[in-house]
Design a protein around this motif. Structure first.
Motif, short mmCIF file in Angstrom:
data_model
loop_
_atom_site.label_atom_id
_atom_site.label_comp_id
_atom_site.label_asym_id
_atom_site.label_seq_id
_atom_site.Cartn_x
_atom_site.Cartn_y
_atom_site.Cartn_z
N LYS A 244 0.77 -1.21 -0.02
CA LYS A 244 0.02 0.11 -0.08
C LYS A 244 0.71 1.06 0.00
O LYS A 244 1.83 1.42 1.01
CB LYS A 244 -0.93 -0.02 1.34
CG LYS A 244 -1.86 -1.08 1.24
CD LYS A 244 -2.79 -0.94 2.49
CE LYS A 244 -3.62 -2.38 2.47
NZ LYS A 244 -4.50 -2.21 3.80
N GLU A 245 0.50 1.99 -0.81
CA GLU A 245 1.49 3.19 -0.99
C GLU A 245 1.00 4.29 0.24
O GLU A 245 -0.37 4.40 0.42
CB GLU A 245 1.27 4.02 -2.45
CG GLU A 245 1.71 3.22 -3.62
CD GLU A 245 3.17 3.03 -3.40
OE1 GLU A 245 3.93 3.84 -2.90
OE2 GLU A 245 3.72 2.10 -4.23
N THR A 246 1.85 5.09 0.69
CA THR A 246 1.60 6.02 2.00
C THR A 246 1.25 7.16 1.13
O THR A 246 1.66 7.63 0.25
CB THR A 246 2.62 6.03 2.75
OG1 THR A 246 3.71 6.59 2.02
CG2 THR A 246 3.24 4.87 3.52
N LEU A 247 0.35 7.92 1.88
CA LEU A 247 -0.09 9.19 1.29
C LEU A 247 0.78 10.22 1.77
O LEU A 247 1.33 10.36 2.98
CB LEU A 247 -1.44 9.52 1.77
CG LEU A 247 -2.45 8.23 1.55
CD1 LEU A 247 -3.72 8.59 2.07
CD2 LEU A 247 -2.72 8.16 -0.11
N GLU A 248 1.19 11.18 0.96
CA GLU A 248 2.10 12.66 1.03
C GLU A 248 1.63 13.29 2.17
O GLU A 248 2.28 13.63 2.92
CB GLU A 248 2.55 12.99 -0.10
CG GLU A 248 3.44 12.14 -1.03
CD GLU A 248 3.89 12.91 -2.20
OE1 GLU A 248 4.06 14.17 -2.30
OE2 GLU A 248 4.13 12.56 -3.35
N GLN A 249 0.30 13.26 2.20
CA GLN A 249 -0.24 14.53 2.97
C GLN A 249 -0.15 13.87 4.40
O GLN A 249 -0.40 14.45 5.50
CB GLN A 249 -1.91 14.68 2.87
CG GLN A 249 -2.78 13.36 2.61
CD GLN A 249 -2.82 12.91 1.41
OE1 GLN A 249 -2.01 12.97 0.36
NE2 GLN A 249 -4.01 12.31 1.20
N MET A 353 4.89 1.74 6.52
CA MET A 353 5.24 2.46 7.60
C MET A 353 5.38 3.88 7.19
O MET A 353 5.89 4.16 6.26
CB MET A 353 6.41 1.82 8.24
CG MET A 353 6.36 0.72 8.99
SD MET A 353 7.94 0.12 9.79
CE MET A 353 8.19 1.34 11.13
N VAL A 354 4.79 4.90 8.01
CA VAL A 354 5.17 6.12 7.97
C VAL A 354 5.69 6.94 9.03
O VAL A 354 5.33 6.40 10.29
CB VAL A 354 3.56 7.09 7.45
CG1 VAL A 354 3.18 6.43 6.11
CG2 VAL A 354 2.71 6.83 8.44
N ASP A 375 12.24 10.46 1.43
CA ASP A 375 13.66 10.48 2.16
C ASP A 375 14.81 9.32 1.59
O ASP A 375 15.82 9.65 1.71
CB ASP A 375 13.54 10.31 3.60
CG ASP A 375 12.53 11.49 4.11
OD1 ASP A 375 12.84 12.54 3.95
OD2 ASP A 375 11.76 11.09 4.84
N PHE A 376 14.16 8.45 1.04
CA PHE A 376 15.00 7.54 0.44
C PHE A 376 14.10 6.62 -0.23
O PHE A 376 12.87 6.61 -0.35
CB PHE A 376 15.77 6.32 1.47
CG PHE A 376 14.81 5.75 2.38
CD1 PHE A 376 14.41 4.43 2.02
CD2 PHE A 376 14.14 6.24 3.42
CE1 PHE A 376 13.86 3.43 2.41
CE2 PHE A 376 13.62 5.37 4.28
CZ PHE A 376 13.06 3.83 3.84
N LYS A 377 14.96 5.72 -1.41
CA LYS A 377 14.09 5.15 -2.23
C LYS A 377 14.15 3.40 -1.65
O LYS A 377 15.10 3.04 -1.32
CB LYS A 377 14.85 5.23 -3.68
CG LYS A 377 14.76 6.58 -4.22
CD LYS A 377 13.22 7.11 -4.35
CE LYS A 377 13.51 8.44 -5.04
NZ LYS A 377 12.00 9.12 -5.12
N ALA A 378 12.97 2.87 -2.03
CA ALA A 378 12.85 1.68 -1.69
C ALA A 378 13.49 0.83 -2.99
O ALA A 378 12.67 0.47 -3.74
CB ALA A 378 11.46 1.10 -1.44
N GLU A 379 14.54 0.16 -3.00
CA GLU A 379 15.16 -0.51 -4.08
C GLU A 379 14.40 -1.96 -4.20
O GLU A 379 14.34 -2.20 -5.41
CB GLU A 379 16.72 -0.78 -3.80
CG GLU A 379 17.38 0.79 -3.90
CD GLU A 379 19.04 0.64 -3.77
OE1 GLU A 379 19.37 -0.46 -4.37
OE2 GLU A 379 19.56 1.44 -3.40
#
Length: 575
Positions: A244-249, A353-354, A375-379
Motif C-alpha cells: 500500500k502506497e503511503t499518502l504524502e499528506q 510504515m510512515v 527521504d530514500f528510495k525503496a530499491e
C-alpha cells in the motif's frame, strides 16, 4: 542374552558433564562411554540400537532402489580442490599429510568421493539414474562438541547420492528419498516432521530436514496447524503483504534529534518515547567484501540466511565497525537509509510504515518522521526476518506455531554443484555430453538414537519405541535362589528365543528392586516378572514400560501374548 554375561555397566548417578537427557541416559544405561572430546565408544547395548536403526534404513533404502556401497573415510585433497571446498569448508575439515607429504582429510561427507566414483564408470544415459548409499563413519572437527552423540566429532551417517539425466529425473529421485525417509522415521516409532530447510555448506537449492519433535531440541521450527507446511526457523517464510502506497499528506517534516549514546532499539524507544514498532533498524552487512544495508522494523529480528540467499552470495556477516563508519559516516548504532550510498534492502515489515525513526548516519543523532519515497528510495522489498507466532502460514494463511526439534535427516537437491565442478558427464541419446543432476540424502545414526531418547524417557530412564529397543523383553525372576522361579524363567527365555524375540534373562543374584530399576533405566518395552505367589496360580506379571500398565497373564499363554504385542507394535509403525 543372560544379564550376568552382558557387558552392561549401568550408572545410578547423573554424569556431571552430560548436559542433555539423552547424553545422561546413554551413559547411565551403559550404552556409550567417552573416549575423548566429541568421540565415543558404543557398548553392546548401544550398538544393538544402532544396528536396529541401520537395518530399518537399509530395508527402506533398498526398497527405494538405492544400492549400498562403502567409501573410504580418508579422502585426497585433490578431490576437494576440484569441488572448491578444500578452503571453503573451513576448520571442521580435519586435514593432514601422509609420509609422502600428500594432503588428505577425514571425510565429513562424501560428495567429492561419490562424484569421482561415478564419473569414472558411468558414461551414458543408459546407465542412469543411479542412487548409491553407505552407512559409514564421518569426522567433523567441531569447535565445541556437546550434547553427547548429538553433536560430536566422530559419528555414523547414512549418506546417499542420486545421479540423473535431467531435472525431471532428479525430482523423482528426490521424491523417492523423501518418501523413504518418512518411512524410516515412522518405522522407528518417532514423532517427526519434514520441514523446508536451507541447504547450508552442502549446497543445492531445495532441501528438507527431518525433525524429531522434542522440547529439548536445539533447532526451532515453524509449522502450520491447518496445512502440512513446516520449515526450520532459518527457512520459514513470511508472506508478502499487499503493498500500500503511503499518502504524502500524512508525511510529517523530517526532523533530526540529538540522541547522545543512544544506540539500541530499547534505548531509542525509551529516549524518544516511541514504540519499537515505529522504529526502523538499519543493519549494515558485508557480503563478499561489499556493504549492504538491510531495513527491518524495530521489534523484528533479522534472518541473515535469508539475506545471504537473496543476495546469492556464499558468505555474509555483520559489517565491522570500520566498514560501518566508512559507509555511514557514523559509529555502530546510528545507521539509517537517508542519503546512504550502498544497496538498501527492505524487509516486508517496513512496508506501509510512515513517519518512523531511523539512525541519522551521524554520531549521537537520529531522524524522526522518515518516509520512503521522500527521504530514500525503496530499491527492493523481500522477506528478511525471523518468523514469529504472530505470522500467518505462507501457504494457506493459517496460524503459525513454533516448536523445538532435533534434526536427524536432511535431503538436498544438489543440481550440478559437484558434477559440473568435477566434470561428471554422460552422453545422452543424441550423443551430446551432458552434466549429471545430483541429489544428496543424509541421516545421522547416533543422532537419531539420541533423539529417540530425548523424545522417549521418564524419571526412571529410557522408554524405547519397540522397533529401536535393544531387547524387546526382559524376564525377571524375583529370587534366583528359588528353583521353581528360575526354572520357569529359563523355560520362558528358551521359548521366546525360539520364537525370534529379543529377550534378556535377568539371572543376577540381586534384589528384585535393583533389577526393576535397571530394566526401567535401559528402557526394555516389556518386563515379565516371575514371582512365587503368581506362579502358584499359574500366572506371571507383564509390565508395559511405556504406559506402566501391569497385567497378570496365564503362564501357558504369555509367549503368544508377547509375540502378538510386539507384532502389533511393529506393524503400527510400518503402516
Amino acid at each position: 542374552m543372560r544379564y550376568s554375561e552382558m557387558f552392561l555397566p549401568t550408572v545410578r548417578e547423573v554424569p556431571s558433564d552430560a548436559e542433555v537427557i539423552s547424553h545422561q541416559l546413554m551413559i547411565r544405561a551403559g550404552m556409550i562411554r567417552k573416549l575423548t572430546s566429541g568421540i565415543y565408544s558404543y557398548l553392546p547395548l548401544g550398538y544393538r540400537v544402532i544396528r536396529k536403526l541401520e537395518q530399518i534404513i537399509r530395508e527402506e533404502m533398498n526398497k527405494a532402489g538405492a544400492q549400498e556401497v562403502f567409501m573410504s573415510m580418508v579422502q585426497p585433497a585433490e578431490l576437494w580442490q576440484e569441488s572448491g571446498r578444500w578452503i571453503h569448508y573451513g576448520k571442521e575439515l580435519l586435514r593432514f599429510r601422509d609420509r609422502h607429504d600428500h594432503e588428505y582429510c577425514l571425510g565429513p561427507t562424501h560428495e567429492e568421493v561419490i562424484t569421482s566414483l561415478v564419473r569414472n564408470d558411468i558414461k551414458t544415459y543408459r546407465q542412469l539414474p543411479r542412487n548409491l548409499y553407505q552407512i559409514q563413519t564421518k569426522f567433523r572437527d567441531e569447535v565445541r562438541p556437546r550434547f553427547g552423540v548429538m553433536r560430536c566429532r566422530e559419528f555414523g551417517m547414512k549418506d546417499a547420492y542420486s545421479f540423473d539425466v535431467d531435472e525431471e529425473g532428479a525430482e523423482k529421485s528426490y521424491e523417492k528419498m523423501f518418501n523413504a525417509y518418512n518411512n524410516i522415521f515412522r518405522r522407528c516409532g518417532l514423532k517427526f516432521r519434514p520441514v523446508e530447510a536451507d541447504s547450508g555448506s552442502i549446497g543445492g537449492k531445495y532441501s528438507h530436514e527431518f525433525m524429531v519433535m522434542a522440547d529439548s531440541g536445539e533447532d526451532a521450527m515453524a509449522f502450520c496447524e491447518k496445512c502440512s507446511y513446516a520449515a526450520n526457523l532459518e527457512k520459514a517464510e513470511v508472506s508478502s503483504p499487499e503493498r500500500k502506497e503511503t499518502l504524502e499528506q500524512d508525511w510529517l517534516p523530517l526532523e533530526e534529534v540529538l540522541t547522545p549514546d543512544v544506540r539500541t532499539i530499547e534505548e531509542v524507544s525509551g529516549f524518544l518515547k516511541v514504540d519499537p514498532q515505529n522504529i526502523v533498524k538499519t543493519l549494515i552487512f558485508s557480503g563478499d567484501g561489499k556493504p549492504y544495508a538491510v531495513l527491518i522494523r524495530g521489534d523484528k529480528d533479522i534472518n541473515e540466511i535469508k539475506v545471504r540467499n537473496y543476495l546469492n552470495i556464499a558468505e555474509l556477516e555483520l559489517a565491522s565497525d570500520e566498514m560501518i563508519k566508512d559507509v555511514t559516516g557514523a559509529p555502530r548504532g546510528f545507521a539509517g537509509p537517508v542519503k546512504i550510498k550502498i544497496p538498501v534492502l527492505i524487509d516486508y515489515s517496513v512496508m506501509g510504515m510512515v513517519n518512523f525513526v531511523t539512525g541519522a548516519n551521524k554520531e549521537d543523532a537520529h531522524f524522526k518522521n522518515v518516509n520512503m519515497g521522500r527521504d530514500f528510495k525503496a530499491e527492493a522489498f523481500a522477506d528478511f526476518r525471523v518468523v514469529t507466532e504472530n505470522d500467518q502460514c505462507p501457504r494457506c494463511g493459517g496460524d503459525i506455531k513454533l516448536a523445538r526439534g532435533i534434526e536427524v535427516g536432511h535431503v538436498f537437491k544438489l543440481g550440478t554443484k559437484y558434477s559440473k565442478a568435477m566434470k561428471a558427464v554422460f552422453l545422452d541419446k543424441d550423443g551430446q555430453e551432458k552434466i549429471m543432476i545430483m541429489g544428496c540424502y543424509g541421516i545421522g545414526i547416533g543422532r537419531t538414537v539420541a533423539a529417540a531418547i530425548e523424545q522417549n524417557n521418564d524419571a526412571n530412564g529410557i522408554v524405547w519405541p519397540m522397533p529401536l529397543a535393544p531387547y524387546q523383553v526382559i524376564i525377571t525372576p524375583v529370587n534366583v535362589n528359588e528353583a521353581s522361579l528360575t526354572e520357569t524363567a529359563e523355560s520362558l527365555y528358551q521359548a521366546m528365543t525360539a520364537e525370534g524375540i529379543d529377550v534378556i534373562y535377568d539371572d543376577r543374584d540381586e534384589r528384585a528392586g535393583v533389577k526393576f530399576k535397571d530394566a526401567d533405566l535401559i528402557g526394555i518395552p516389556l518386563r515379565i516378572t516371575v514371582g512365587r505367589k503368581d506362579l502358584a496360580e499359574g500366572r506371571v506379571e507383564l509390565k508395559i514400560r511405556k504406559t506402566g500398565e501391569v497385567r497378570l497373564c496365564p503362564l501357558d499363554d504369555i509367549v503368544k501374548q508377547v509375540k502378538e504385542m510386539i507384532r502389533q507394535d511393529m506393524d503400527f509403525n510400518i503402516s
